[in-house]
Write a protein that holds these residues in place. Structure first.
Motif, mmCIF file in Angstrom:
data_model
loop_
_atom_site.group_PDB
_atom_site.id
_atom_site.type_symbol
_atom_site.label_atom_id
_atom_site.label_comp_id
_atom_site.label_asym_id
_atom_site.label_seq_id
_atom_site.Cartn_x
_atom_site.Cartn_y
_atom_site.Cartn_z
ATOM 1 N N ILE A 299 0.844 -1.182 0.000
ATOM 2 C CA ILE A 299 0.000 0.000 0.000
ATOM 3 C C ILE A 299 0.885 1.239 0.000
ATOM 4 N N ALA A 300 0.295 2.376 -0.330
ATOM 5 C CA ALA A 300 1.076 3.595 -0.482
ATOM 6 C C ALA A 300 1.613 4.110 0.841
ATOM 7 N N ALA A 301 0.975 3.762 1.960
ATOM 8 C CA ALA A 301 1.367 4.311 3.262
ATOM 9 C C ALA A 301 2.778 3.930 3.657
ATOM 10 N N GLY A 302 3.207 2.720 3.278
ATOM 11 C CA GLY A 302 4.534 2.246 3.660
ATOM 12 C C GLY A 302 4.630 0.744 3.499
ATOM 13 N N SER A 303 5.774 0.190 3.819
ATOM 14 C CA SER A 303 5.999 -1.235 3.612
ATOM 15 C C SER A 303 5.180 -2.075 4.586
ATOM 16 N N THR A 304 4.851 -3.290 4.138
ATOM 17 C CA THR A 304 4.124 -4.263 4.942
ATOM 18 C C THR A 304 4.997 -5.487 5.112
ATOM 19 N N ALA A 305 5.074 -6.005 6.332
ATOM 20 C CA ALA A 305 5.942 -7.154 6.605
ATOM 21 C C ALA A 305 5.167 -8.231 7.346
ATOM 22 N N PHE A 306 5.474 -9.485 6.997
ATOM 23 C CA PHE A 306 4.869 -10.650 7.641
ATOM 24 C C PHE A 306 5.983 -11.623 8.011
ATOM 25 N N SER A 307 5.749 -12.428 9.062
ATOM 26 C CA SER A 307 6.733 -13.456 9.394
ATOM 27 C C SER A 307 6.078 -14.588 10.158
ATOM 28 N N VAL A 308 6.741 -15.737 10.113
ATOM 29 C CA VAL A 308 6.401 -16.892 10.938
ATOM 30 C C VAL A 308 7.706 -17.405 11.525
ATOM 31 N N ASP A 309 7.705 -17.794 12.810
ATOM 32 C CA ASP A 309 8.970 -18.181 13.434
ATOM 33 C C ASP A 309 8.770 -19.345 14.397
ATOM 34 N N TYR A 310 9.903 -19.927 14.804
ATOM 35 C CA TYR A 310 9.879 -21.082 15.707
ATOM 36 C C TYR A 310 11.110 -21.050 16.603
ATOM 37 N N TYR A 311 10.906 -21.315 17.902
ATOM 38 C CA TYR A 311 11.967 -21.338 18.908
ATOM 39 C C TYR A 311 11.943 -22.696 19.593
ATOM 40 N N ASP A 312 13.123 -23.301 19.777
ATOM 41 C CA ASP A 312 13.237 -24.579 20.483
ATOM 42 C C ASP A 312 14.395 -24.488 21.467
ATOM 43 N N GLY A 313 14.088 -24.622 22.761
ATOM 44 C CA GLY A 313 15.116 -24.517 23.784
ATOM 45 C C GLY A 313 15.078 -25.686 24.746
ATOM 46 N N SER A 314 16.157 -25.862 25.493
ATOM 47 C CA SER A 314 16.222 -26.953 26.466
ATOM 48 C C SER A 314 17.144 -26.570 27.617
ATOM 49 N N ASP A 315 16.892 -27.166 28.785
ATOM 50 C CA ASP A 315 17.739 -27.038 29.975
ATOM 51 C C ASP A 315 17.840 -25.613 30.504
ATOM 52 N N MET A 316 16.889 -24.764 30.182
ATOM 53 C CA MET A 316 16.961 -23.370 30.624
ATOM 54 C C MET A 316 16.621 -23.222 32.107
#
Length: 372
Positions: A299-316
């Motif tokens: 759109i003219a107003a400005g940039s558009t951004a999308f994302s999908v993410d994944y985090y995997d942790g252990s022993d925290m």
């Protein structure tokens, strides 16, 4: 769920209206190459957290990029420049500072909200020398990211709801907070001395030594080293990366060593991006993180951004535990107002070797950041 998302989208619109600019920080210059410039931002957000049994809806300040104000003083000396930076958060109630039992104060400022009291001497030949409260060499080392959705999604997945506790399957609040189970192992800000080399073929080496000068009765000492490399024009791609190691010693606590880093790539023609981050603490805790992003001028107003993410942790938290999180986010820029609106959803799950089982939790965060 659709009702919650619609409500949060409305909250993002309201936050954008509240953040609409009324003034902007000017810059003042003198005849000898000196300047003064002030700046800041507001980042109100609406947080809706579901711990599997109850919903909690709060107005907060987005911990991913909190509301703040500051200024820069600069003075040129030939080919070198002396700079001073002061910056403080306003101390608004943070998205990672509320929980099921407490909403906290609307505003609570103390000296730990000071982000920078930093002197920097930039030399043309020998790099940058810094002293004062400011970023350690590894601060931001896990944050390489071209997605444009950092306000709603990053490897610091606890920013959206870090103060809340997981609820057990029996319905009781556990002693495991989201902020404990999900760490990004990134460097921070301390009272420190730091050196950054000049850039050479895209590489910069940084090292620092610091202590926590903003807290009473604290003898924490940290030292670290980091290497960064970036290339903004690599055959149609932009690349950013960094890796660092830090060591921390403090009376009454086990010495620790963190190794962490990140890598990001952007395909300029399509706006598609990938960023990866990982970290390990020698005494406990490892994680890996991945995000796919897309940014375009829809759109003219400005940039558009999308994302999908994944985090995997252990022993925290305890040996043998596991923590997983996934999220989706959208950010819309409104260039004429210097505003970014955002809407993000994140799911958290946790398990350990105890007899307890834990319910999944999720959070929706909607808001707007205005920079001035």
């Amino acid at each position: 769920m659709s009702t919650k998302i619609a409500a949060c989208a409305g909250a993002a619109t309201l936050a954008a209206a509240l953040a609409a600019p009324a003034f902007a920080g000017p810059a003042y210059t003198n005849d000898t190459g000196g300047s003064f410039r002030w700046y800041g931002q507001f980042n109100p957000s609406f947080q809706s957290f579901d711990d599997g049994q109850e919903d909690f809806n709060r107005l907060t300040d987005n911990a991913a990029s909190n509301s703040r104000i500051g200024f820069w003083l600069e003075q040129a000396y030939g080919e070198n420049t002396l700079r001073f930076n002061f910056e403080t958060a306003f101390g608004f109630r943070s998205s990672d500072g509320v929980n099921q039992l407490s909403t906290g104060d609307n505003v609570s400022w103390d000296r730990t909200n000071i982000r920078h009291v930093d002197f920097q001497f930039d030399t043309a030949r020998y790099g940058r020398f810094s002293a004062g409260q400011g970023s350690m060499a590894t601060d931001g080392i896990t944050g390489a990211d071209f997605s444009g959705t950092g306000l709603g999604a990053s490897n610091a997945v606890a920013d959206s709801a870090g103060g809340y506790a997981f609820r057990t399957s029996a319905g009781a609040l556990s002693g495991v907070d989201i902020g404990d189970a999900f760490s990004d192992l990134d460097g921070g800000r301390l009272g420190r001395v730091r050196y950054d080399t000049p850039e050479l073929a895209g590489f910069t080496l940084s090292t620092s030594y610091g202590t926590d000068v903003l807290k009473d009765a604290n003898d924490r000492e940290s030292y670290d080293i980091a290497v960064r490399w970036a290339n903004e024009d690599a055959a149609g791609f932009a690349l950013d990366s960094g890796i660092g190691a830090s060591w921390t010693e403090e009376t009454g606590k086990a010495d620790q060593r963190d190794i962490s880093g990140s890598f990001a790539v952007l395909h300029k023609a399509t706006g598609l991006s990938l960023n990866l981050a990982a970290g390990e603490r020698d005494i406990a805790g490892t994680y890996a993180y991945a995000k796919l992003g897309y940014k375009a001028d829809l759109i003219a107003a400005g940039s558009t951004a999308f994302s999908v993410d994944y985090y995997d942790g252990s022993d925290m938290v305890t040996a043998g535990d596991s923590a997983e999180s996934w999220g989706v986010a959208a950010v819309q820029k409104i260039d004429a107002l210097n505003v970014e609106t955002y809407l993000a959803y994140r799911d958290y799950s946790y398990a350990d070797t105890s007899a307890a089982t834990y319910q999944d939790a999720n959070v929706i965060l909607a808001g707007a950041r205005w920079k001035f």
